[in-house]
Scaffold this motif. Sequence first.
Motif, short mmCIF file in Angstrom:
data_model
loop_
_atom_site.label_atom_id
_atom_site.label_comp_id
_atom_site.label_asym_id
_atom_site.label_seq_id
_atom_site.Cartn_x
_atom_site.Cartn_y
_atom_site.Cartn_z
N VAL A 171 44.15 -40.84 -36.71
CA VAL A 171 44.28 -39.39 -36.89
C VAL A 171 43.02 -38.83 -37.55
O VAL A 171 42.44 -37.83 -37.11
CB VAL A 171 45.54 -39.05 -37.71
N GLU A 172 42.58 -39.49 -38.62
CA GLU A 172 41.38 -39.02 -39.32
C GLU A 172 40.15 -39.07 -38.42
O GLU A 172 39.33 -38.14 -38.41
CB GLU A 172 41.14 -39.87 -40.57
N ASP A 173 40.04 -40.14 -37.63
CA ASP A 173 38.86 -40.33 -36.80
C ASP A 173 38.80 -39.30 -35.67
O ASP A 173 37.74 -38.71 -35.42
CB ASP A 173 38.89 -41.75 -36.23
N ILE A 174 39.92 -39.09 -34.98
CA ILE A 174 39.89 -38.15 -33.86
C ILE A 174 39.74 -36.71 -34.35
O ILE A 174 39.16 -35.85 -33.67
CB ILE A 174 41.16 -38.30 -32.98
N ASN A 175 40.23 -36.44 -35.55
CA ASN A 175 40.05 -35.10 -36.13
C ASN A 175 38.58 -34.84 -36.44
O ASN A 175 38.07 -33.73 -36.25
CB ASN A 175 40.89 -34.95 -37.39
N GLU A 176 37.87 -35.90 -36.91
CA GLU A 176 36.48 -35.71 -37.31
C GLU A 176 35.54 -35.71 -36.11
O GLU A 176 34.59 -34.91 -36.06
CB GLU A 176 36.07 -36.81 -38.28
N PHE A 177 35.79 -36.59 -35.14
CA PHE A 177 34.81 -36.78 -34.07
C PHE A 177 35.25 -36.20 -32.72
O PHE A 177 34.43 -36.08 -31.82
CB PHE A 177 34.51 -38.27 -33.90
N GLY A 178 36.51 -35.87 -32.59
CA GLY A 178 36.97 -35.31 -31.32
C GLY A 178 36.47 -33.89 -31.11
O GLY A 178 36.42 -33.08 -32.02
N ARG A 179 36.10 -33.58 -29.85
CA ARG A 179 35.58 -32.26 -29.53
C ARG A 179 36.48 -31.49 -28.57
O ARG A 179 36.15 -30.39 -28.15
CB ARG A 179 34.19 -32.41 -28.90
N GLY A 180 37.60 -32.05 -28.19
CA GLY A 180 38.48 -31.40 -27.24
C GLY A 180 39.28 -30.26 -27.86
O GLY A 180 39.43 -30.16 -29.08
N ALA A 181 39.80 -29.37 -26.98
CA ALA A 181 40.63 -28.26 -27.45
C ALA A 181 41.94 -28.76 -28.03
O ALA A 181 42.55 -28.11 -28.88
CB ALA A 181 40.90 -27.28 -26.31
N ILE A 182 42.40 -29.90 -27.55
CA ILE A 182 43.64 -30.50 -28.02
C ILE A 182 43.32 -31.90 -28.53
O ILE A 182 42.60 -32.66 -27.87
CB ILE A 182 44.69 -30.55 -26.89
N LYS A 183 43.87 -32.25 -29.68
CA LYS A 183 43.65 -33.58 -30.26
C LYS A 183 45.01 -34.24 -30.50
O LYS A 183 45.95 -33.59 -30.97
CB LYS A 183 42.88 -33.48 -31.57
N ALA A 184 45.07 -35.53 -30.17
CA ALA A 184 46.34 -36.24 -30.31
C ALA A 184 46.06 -37.73 -30.43
O ALA A 184 44.95 -38.21 -30.15
CB ALA A 184 47.25 -35.96 -29.12
N VAL A 185 47.07 -38.47 -30.87
CA VAL A 185 47.03 -39.92 -30.84
C VAL A 185 48.19 -40.39 -29.97
O VAL A 185 49.28 -39.82 -30.02
CB VAL A 185 47.11 -40.54 -32.25
N VAL A 186 47.92 -41.43 -29.16
CA VAL A 186 48.93 -42.02 -28.28
C VAL A 186 48.94 -43.52 -28.55
O VAL A 186 47.93 -44.20 -28.30
CB VAL A 186 48.63 -41.73 -26.80
N PHE A 187 50.05 -44.01 -29.09
CA PHE A 187 50.15 -45.43 -29.45
C PHE A 187 51.15 -46.13 -28.54
O PHE A 187 52.19 -45.56 -28.17
CB PHE A 187 50.57 -45.57 -30.92
N PHE A 188 50.81 -47.37 -28.23
CA PHE A 188 51.67 -48.25 -27.42
C PHE A 188 52.13 -49.36 -28.35
O PHE A 188 51.36 -50.28 -28.67
CB PHE A 188 50.89 -48.79 -26.22
#
Length: 671
Positions: A171-188
């Motif tokens: 969550v922290e990583d995608i919030n900091e480095f993600g550039r998309g309009a929508i941010k999410a995590v998908v776990f298997f």
Amino acid sequence: MRTVGKTWLALCFTLFASVHTLAAQPTLFLGAIDTSAYPALSFPFRVTNGGTLFRPNDATPRKLVENGADLSFTIDCPEQRRLPVSIAIGVERSLVNDLPEARNAARAFLRHLRFTDNGDEASLWTFATFIDRRVPVTRDSARLDSETRAITDAPFPFNGTALYECMHRAVEDINEFGRGAIKAVVFFTDGVNNTRNFSRTLDDVVTRANTDDIRVFVIGVGNKPDGQAAMIDLCRRTNGFFVHASDPRAVDSVYDALSFEPVDDYWCTARYLTPLCANGAVRTVEVSFFLPGDTAAAATSYKAPRRPWELDPVPAWVSPPSIDAATGDTVVFALGFSPRSGMALTTLRFVVRHPGMETTGAFTVHPDFARWSMLVRPGREQTQVVITTGGATVQPGDHTFLYLPVVARAPGPRRVLVHLAENEEGCITLVPAIPRRDVVISADTAYGMPGRPVFVPIRARGLALPEGIQAVVLRVAVPSNWAAFAPGREFTLSPALAGWHIHAAALASDASEQTLTLELHGPPVTGAALLGEIGILPRLDARGPIPVTLEHSVVNVFDPVPDAQYSPGLVVLSGTCRSGGVRREGLTVSPAMPNPSASEATFRVSLTRETRVRVELFDALGRRRQSIPPRRYAPGSSLVHLDCRSLPPGMYIARFSTDVHAVHRTVILVR
């Protein structure tokens, strides 16, 4: 046993989804109606069913009702936009036999991402006892797929699974480095967190995700009921959802849910033409969409623009337009309108505002409109009147249709207004107007003998007075040297005036004239009526005729009629008047020439002997407006000129008087 358990779990989720769908109610959301292109109207709308977007199309049954009338409308529901997404993908490595299912589901999910044409991006995390960010945020789909395919089981022995710690870092990583309009995590994962190396909890993940506005989705593998229950709770609290990998649409549903624009941001557009007029009215619009087994319905309203130039003007008025009444006074107002030629009226809704006055509840419909349906709702400050004409065509002119009595609750002046509330059917607009208010109060010519009472009729003619004559102040004067008012019989009220009474009376006298002031009140009198008779007693030495003037009289004291006219009378004594009634002891005065006149009036004065004559001009209220100093005229004919250019239009009385006689002539000024 593992296969049976997975089948049972999938069946449970299927049943849950079915029950949820059955219980969900379709919902219709309506946006504000755009009237900028009136009568073409449009508004945004959205239909959801169980929280899921429903896109109606041209074949979807629907209905629009505006102010009770069914109208056709078109809809445009565009494709739901997909927004660029930044996804942190997490794959659990301590799944043993379930790892291939998790790995394959993750690769299938990667194939949904549109790295090139939509700008999607992803990172790849794996975890068991330890956590590894195998691929940072990237759009390199080949690397992501290769690394996912290379995921292997974690070596034995496991020392717990650091699920929550990995989620928190992702969550922290995608919030900091993600550039998309929508941010999410998908776990298997199977949802089990049992590490002793890290202290992160489910609540920590929820707090972090909600703080960063990151949605969490879990595609479950294996059969760990406790773990799956925890994942369902976590996803619910972070606006994501849990779905088992055994569901054929598991990957599709997750990608659709996170990549499509939020349902709350999606709108269809509806368009229709209103047949109603641009009259400023507020209208209700009801919309329904008929879904299989249920209906989505909602209502809204809009205010039509007001474009008076597109409407048919109808002058409407209340008369008198204002009053100055004392507490407890009752005044009858006339409500009317002045349609133009050929205008067909259907329904008229008037509001009569009368601050400080209260309607009595009684009202009278004018006989000419008795066939119309008329609903009157009286009130303390205003009265509503609804008229249904049945489409009748009204002749042009001023029409009074209702008489409305009101009682003043407090003294003082106030203005009364009439307002046309709405008229959808006739497309008309109110033009506030003041009706014509003309009235004539006249004294007749009466004949008698010196020393005997003579009774002079006083008449009223409401030429154009919608509210009728309701209160009159009469100031009657006779010359003191020739007559007095008959004692005890000064005024007799006409028995034909039902409900009328003498409100006040006063008698005054000076060296030149006697004056009787009367105030008469009663129900409205329209048309012509005899108010009563003035009793006059000519003196024995009177050498008539005796003028009977109406000076400073007032019609409707609560709102004086400005254009009221007052015509004086005469008492002609036997033996003093020759045939034709124009010769007064050697004084003859012709009618005004011209009459009506725009500038001056000329009279021919004929005398049998040299006589001193005074000429005066009085207005309709008895006020002297011009005077020619007395002068002596030679026997024969003389012309007398009155310059009237400085006087306003109206009726005037010219008085020619000698030492013993007076002659009156009417002058009408026009412009």
